[in-house]
Design a protein around this motif. Structure first.
Motif, PDB file in Angstrom:
ATOM      1  N   VAL A  31     -53.274 -65.945 -49.193  1.00 21.92           N
ATOM      2  CA  VAL A  31     -52.558 -64.669 -49.150  1.00 21.92           C
ATOM      3  C   VAL A  31     -53.369 -63.629 -48.387  1.00 21.92           C
ATOM      4  O   VAL A  31     -52.833 -62.877 -47.562  1.00 21.92           O
ATOM      5  CB  VAL A  31     -52.247 -64.184 -50.589  1.00 21.92           C
ATOM      6  N   VAL A  32     -54.659 -63.586 -48.636  1.00 19.23           N
ATOM      7  CA  VAL A  32     -55.513 -62.622 -47.930  1.00 19.23           C
ATOM      8  C   VAL A  32     -55.539 -62.931 -46.433  1.00 19.23           C
ATOM      9  O   VAL A  32     -55.460 -62.025 -45.599  1.00 19.23           O
ATOM     10  CB  VAL A  32     -56.938 -62.626 -48.520  1.00 19.23           C
ATOM     11  N   ALA A  33     -55.638 -64.203 -46.078  1.00 22.04           N
ATOM     12  CA  ALA A  33     -55.625 -64.585 -44.660  1.00 22.04           C
ATOM     13  C   ALA A  33     -54.304 -64.191 -44.012  1.00 22.04           C
ATOM     14  O   ALA A  33     -54.273 -63.748 -42.856  1.00 22.04           O
ATOM     15  CB  ALA A  33     -55.861 -66.086 -44.528  1.00 22.04           C
ATOM     16  N   HIS A  34     -53.221 -64.339 -44.749  1.00 28.57           N
ATOM     17  CA  HIS A  34     -51.898 -63.940 -44.247  1.00 28.57           C
ATOM     18  C   HIS A  34     -51.861 -62.444 -43.948  1.00 28.57           C
ATOM     19  O   HIS A  34     -51.408 -62.027 -42.872  1.00 28.57           O
ATOM     20  CB  HIS A  34     -50.842 -64.313 -45.294  1.00 28.57           C
ATOM     21  N   ALA A  70     -52.653 -68.193 -41.802  1.00 28.79           N
ATOM     22  CA  ALA A  70     -53.152 -68.545 -43.134  1.00 28.79           C
ATOM     23  C   ALA A  70     -53.298 -70.058 -43.293  1.00 28.79           C
ATOM     24  O   ALA A  70     -54.161 -70.537 -44.045  1.00 28.79           O
ATOM     25  CB  ALA A  70     -52.210 -67.992 -44.202  1.00 28.79           C
ATOM     26  N   ARG A  71     -52.493 -70.828 -42.568  1.00 32.61           N
ATOM     27  CA  ARG A  71     -52.578 -72.294 -42.653  1.00 32.61           C
ATOM     28  C   ARG A  71     -53.904 -72.821 -42.126  1.00 32.61           C
ATOM     29  O   ARG A  71     -54.278 -73.959 -42.403  1.00 32.61           O
ATOM     30  CB  ARG A  71     -51.433 -72.918 -41.860  1.00 32.61           C
ATOM     31  N   ARG A 103     -40.194 -74.014 -44.541  1.00 30.07           N
ATOM     32  CA  ARG A 103     -40.902 -74.325 -43.297  1.00 30.07           C
ATOM     33  C   ARG A 103     -42.257 -74.966 -43.577  1.00 30.07           C
ATOM     34  O   ARG A 103     -42.661 -75.925 -42.912  1.00 30.07           O
ATOM     35  CB  ARG A 103     -41.081 -73.032 -42.492  1.00 30.07           C
ATOM     36  N   LEU A 104     -42.966 -74.432 -44.566  1.00 33.61           N
ATOM     37  CA  LEU A 104     -44.296 -74.967 -44.876  1.00 33.61           C
ATOM     38  C   LEU A 104     -44.220 -76.358 -45.483  1.00 33.61           C
ATOM     39  O   LEU A 104     -45.072 -77.208 -45.213  1.00 33.61           O
ATOM     40  CB  LEU A 104     -45.025 -74.015 -45.836  1.00 33.61           C
ATOM     41  N   LEU A 105     -43.199 -76.603 -46.302  1.00 35.45           N
ATOM     42  CA  LEU A 105     -43.087 -77.894 -46.977  1.00 35.45           C
ATOM     43  C   LEU A 105     -42.327 -78.927 -46.159  1.00 35.45           C
ATOM     44  O   LEU A 105     -42.358 -80.111 -46.482  1.00 35.45           O
ATOM     45  CB  LEU A 105     -42.398 -77.712 -48.336  1.00 35.45           C
ATOM     46  N   GLY A 106     -41.644 -78.481 -45.114  1.00 33.50           N
ATOM     47  CA  GLY A 106     -40.802 -79.397 -44.351  1.00 33.50           C
ATOM     48  C   GLY A 106     -41.474 -80.033 -43.160  1.00 33.50           C
ATOM     49  O   GLY A 106     -40.827 -80.793 -42.430  1.00 33.50           O
ATOM     50  N   ASP A 107     -42.742 -79.713 -42.917  1.00 33.15           N
ATOM     51  CA  ASP A 107     -43.467 -80.294 -41.788  1.00 33.15           C
ATOM     52  C   ASP A 107     -42.678 -80.092 -40.490  1.00 33.15           C
ATOM     53  O   ASP A 107     -42.358 -81.033 -39.759  1.00 33.15           O
ATOM     54  CB  ASP A 107     -43.724 -81.784 -42.031  1.00 33.15           C
ATOM     55  N   VAL A 108     -42.362 -78.839 -40.194  1.00 34.77           N
ATOM     56  CA  VAL A 108     -41.565 -78.497 -39.012  1.00 34.77           C
ATOM     57  C   VAL A 108     -42.413 -78.702 -37.752  1.00 34.77           C
ATOM     58  O   VAL A 108     -43.484 -78.119 -37.631  1.00 34.77           O
ATOM     59  CB  VAL A 108     -41.079 -77.043 -39.096  1.00 34.77           C
TER      60      VAL A 108
END
Length: 317
Positions: free
Chosen positions: A180-183, A231-232, A283-288
């Motif tokens: 969250v902080v990185a975001h 953040a990723r 988007r994060l969980l779907g490996d877009v």
């Protein structure tokens, strides 16, 4: 000249309705949010330039054979207080409308940024009084004593800050908090507040323009996705998605409750609103996958063409 004016009108209409509608409904922007944001910006700039330019060129028809020479002739007539023989009430009204629209957009943009700057200054003062520095952190992170999970960035030149609530610290584990902080710090580094204010100004200036609201919402989601991508680099996708979902769910539970003075002043991050949580988590969980090089090139070329087309129509006639 008439052909140029008609061409600019057609371009303005396309950029005012079908093109933004297509982009807002497209599936590819989450695969390349930065490119999609650049395309939205080019649509807004080219659309505004086309609207103003079409009125301007139509009004300049009696003054000369090309927009450039007609502008020079207009300046001479204004200085002399005269009008050319072919000038009509319609052409004069078109010139006045072009000036009024351009002035309206520029003044609204200036007013939006001035108001935002005043709010940020007041907010920095509140933060200085009501928050404490995050222990063992020297990067400008502040903690406010509020039960709701809140995280947002507060730009301010040399005194930018990332603000967290104690409710957020209690809700998230160490890795989730790091994400969250990185975001939030990505928002500060990439100056997302400037982009958001520009689209907010566009929406405020053209409230009768239905696509302005859609553009503002689309851009808000894209900047969140861009910050997520930064953040990723700090945490894995599942950890970040869970942090977003936890904060979003807790935010929904707080909607009917008492809002903090800081949030009421407009400080809460758009990342915590319900309409932005679902697409980001999916988007994060779907490996877009990212866009292919050919698709990226196509978007870049389209963005450049849209930016240059109104100017090209004006100077090459």
């Amino acid at each position: 000249m008439l052909g140029t004016a008609l061409g600019l009108i057609v371009l303005a209409v396309l950029l005012a309705w079908p093109v933004p509608i297509l982009l807002a409904g497209a599936a590819w922007p989450p695969r390349a949010p930065g490119l999609a944001l650049a395309l939205w910006q080019s649509i807004a700039l080219a659309g505004g330039a086309s609207m103003i330019g079409s009125l301007l060129v139509f009004g300049l028809i009696p003054f000369g054979p090309t927009p450039v020479t007609a502008l020079a002739a207009l300046a001479g007539h204004v200085a002399a207080g005269t009008l050319p023989a072919g000038a009509t009430l319609t052409s004069v009204m078109a010139l006045c409308l072009a000036l009024i629209l351009a002035t309206h957009l520029l003044l609204n943009l200036s007013a939006t940024f001035i108001r935002a700057e005043r709010q940020r200054r007041r907010h920095h003062t509140l933060i200085g009084l009501l928050s404490d520095p995050l222990p063992f952190d020297t990067a400008g992170t502040r903690v406010i004593d509020h039960a709701a999970p809140i995280a947002y960035c507060l730009p301010g030149g040399t005194r930018s800050a990332t603000v967290l609530s104690r409710g957020l610290l209690r809700l998230l584990d160490t890795d989730q908090l790091r994400g969250v902080v990185a975001h939030e710090r990505a928002h500060l580094r990439q100056q997302h507040h400037v982009v958001l204010l520009a689209f907010k100004s566009w929406h405020s200036a053209l409230r009768w323009f239905p696509i302005a609201n859609r553009a503002e919402n689309a851009v808000a989601l894209l900047v969140e996705m861009m910050a997520d991508d930064q953040a990723r680099l700090e945490v894995d996708d599942r950890t970040l998605a869970r942090a977003i979902a936890l904060v979003g769910t807790a935010h929904l539970a707080e909607v009917s409750g008492t809002q903090s003075p800081l949030a009421a002043a407009g400080a809460s991050d758009d990342a915590s609103t319900a309409d932005l949580v679902g697409p980001r988590v999916s988007r994060l969980l779907g490996d877009v996958p990212g866009l292919t090089p050919a698709a990226r090139t196509l978007v870049l070329v389209t963005t450049a063409v849209l930016l240059l087309l109104p100017l090209g129509l004006l100077v090459t006639t």
